[in-house]
Scaffold this motif. Structure first.
Motif, PDB file in Angstrom:
ATOM      1  N   ASP A 159     -35.203 -51.043  40.033  1.00 19.48           N
ATOM      2  CA  ASP A 159     -34.191 -52.210  39.932  1.00 19.48           C
ATOM      3  C   ASP A 159     -34.329 -53.306  40.949  1.00 19.48           C
ATOM      4  O   ASP A 159     -33.291 -53.675  41.318  1.00 19.48           O
ATOM      5  N   LYS A 195     -34.863 -56.637  41.757  1.00 17.23           N
ATOM      6  CA  LYS A 195     -35.213 -57.945  41.052  1.00 17.23           C
ATOM      7  C   LYS A 195     -36.392 -58.724  41.634  1.00 17.23           C
ATOM      8  O   LYS A 195     -37.172 -59.093  40.693  1.00 17.23           O
ATOM      9  N   ASN A 238     -33.428 -51.883  32.595  1.00 16.29           N
ATOM     10  CA  ASN A 238     -32.678 -52.108  33.825  1.00 16.29           C
ATOM     11  C   ASN A 238     -31.964 -53.749  33.716  1.00 16.29           C
ATOM     12  O   ASN A 238     -31.452 -54.183  34.623  1.00 16.29           O
TER      13      ASN A 238
END
Length: 437
Positions: free
Chosen positions: A321, A323, A366
């Motif tokens: 996760d 980004k 996610n």
């Protein structure tokens, strides 16, 4: 420019650089010593060296001159011996601390440090010169030059103590991770890497990349981002220089890139497992720059290994996760896919498409919308390029990946479904009017 060249000669790590430095230090101190003694001689002639014109050897002996000198030289020799013993002990402690903090392989850096051996040689020469002088003093061997010999002993002793200053500064500098990394990176060459691969399975510290990898691993445990960054930059720059050197035989570029990128890929996965998104992001950028240079040099084997590394780290970053790391990985893989689509490399196309598809599936889980959009944009663009170049096999592969992501978007009731539909419409228009693309 001249001062910069002199500075490089002083600070360079090679034997010639350091010998030149200590020679200049010796010459400077000698000139200063001579000027001081000449000044004292001008003030008081009895201070002249030698004192032959004023006193003969018998008079000097009767004055106790030689006994005093013998005592002073003996004290000097003992001081030098004690000092070098202490310096060696502290140096070994420094090596042990560095080995524990970074890697046992950094011992070679200290072992190959010219300053340590030059300093040790200077002390050995001065100590044995003093011992020899003690043996012959006051027996008339040197005659009127005895005072010159005594003066030389004092000067050499002073020079030996002064040499401790640059040695300690150099040792402290070697305790900095950036300095050690810079020295280790100089060993990352085509010849050294191929030699390490040939020695695979033998008990030997041959891999020039491994010491820096060990330092980066240790830095990751301490969350020392600066050392991680410096280590990766050093490996990346050395790899690019190796690629630019060229002259690879069959599969050599792939072997070299595979060795280096396997190390980097493991680092990326380790950084991701530790939750270190910044390091993971930087690793992805480094791998992309390696791929970009391999592409410029047209090294197909290195291009393949770089693509695999980007895929592995990108998927891991998406699972964790991250980004920005996953977004940059998707963007980099998209550029790889565009290049391979234009070059009609079906195997690469399949690999990149499946990697982006896998990342897309995880990104949906996610809810990494920016990453999903970048993946879709890459797949759509590659598909349109494949249509324009009549690369039908690639078109089928990309459409399969897009339809898979469309199904997931529908299942997740994601708003991104509109983007996918728009992309599919663009692809349909490109099929109907290939010349317009």
């Amino acid at each position: 420019m001249l001062l910069e060249n002199i500075g490089e000669n002083f600070e360079g790590p090679s034997w010639s650089n350091r010998i030149f430095f200590y020679f200049c230090l010796f010459s400077s101190l000698l000139i200063i010593f001579l000027l001081v003694f000449i000044s004292f001689t001008a003030i008081n002639p009895d201070f002249a060296i030698p004192n032959g014109p004023h006193y003969n050897s018998t008079e000097l002996r009767n004055m106790g001159f030689f006994d005093n000198e013998r005592y002073l030289i003996s004290a000097l020799v003992q001081s030098l011996a004690a000092t070098i013993a202490l310096v060696i002990t502290l140096s070994l402690v420094a090596v042990q601390l560095a080995a524990q903090s970074y890697s046992a392989r950094v011992i070679d850096v200290y072992k190959n440090n010219p300053d340590m051996w030059i300093l040790l040689s200077i002390y050995i020469v001065v100590i044995f010169y003093g011992l020899g002088l003690l043996k012959v003093i006051d027996i008339g061997v040197a005659g009127i030059n005895m005072e010159f010999a005594i003066f030389a002993a004092y000067f050499l002793g002073f020079f030996a103590f002064v040499c401790l200053v640059p040695y300690m500064l150099k040792t402290l500098d070697l305790l900095k991770p950036s300095t050690v990394i810079k020295l280790l990176a100089a060993d990352i060459t085509k010849e050294r890497i191929l030699e390490s691969l040939e020695k695979d399975g033998e008990i030997a510290d041959k891999d020039p990349v491994q010491p820096i990898i060990d330092m980066i691993n240790a830095a990751l445990e301490r969350n020392d981002y600066e050392t991680v960054r410096n280590g990766l930059i050093a490996i990346k720059n050395s790899t690019i220089l190796t690629f630019k050197a060229g002259l690879f035989e069959e599969k050599q570029d792939q072997k070299i890139a595979g060795n280096i990128l396997q190390h980097i890929s493991k680092l990326g996965i380790q950084a991701a497992n530790r939750g270190n998104s910044d390091s993971t992001l930087f690793i992805i950028k480094c791998v992309y720059q390696i791929w970009k240079n391999a592409d410029e040099q047209e090294l197909e084997g290195a291009i393949w290994e770089s693509a695999i590394a980007l895929e592995e780290i990108g998927i891991k970053a998406t699972k964790k996760d991250f980004k920005w790391a996953s977004l940059v990985a998707a963007e980099a893989l998209g550029k790889v896919g565009i290049r391979e689509t234009e070059n009609r490399n079906l195997l690469y196309v399949l690999r990149v498409s499946k990697a982006l598809e896998k990342m897309g599936e995880i990104a949906f889980e996610n809810k990494l919308e920016a990453t999903i959009m970048e993946i879709l944009k890459a797949l759509i663009k590659m598909n349109i390029i494949a249509i324009a170049t009549d690369f039908k096999s690639a078109t089928n592969i990309y459409e399969t990946s897009l339809m898979k992501l469309r199904e997931i978007a529908i299942e997740k009731e994601s708003s991104i479904i509109e983007l996918i539909e728009n992309g599919l419409n663009l692809i349909e228009n490109a099929k109907n009017n290939p010349s317009a693309t």
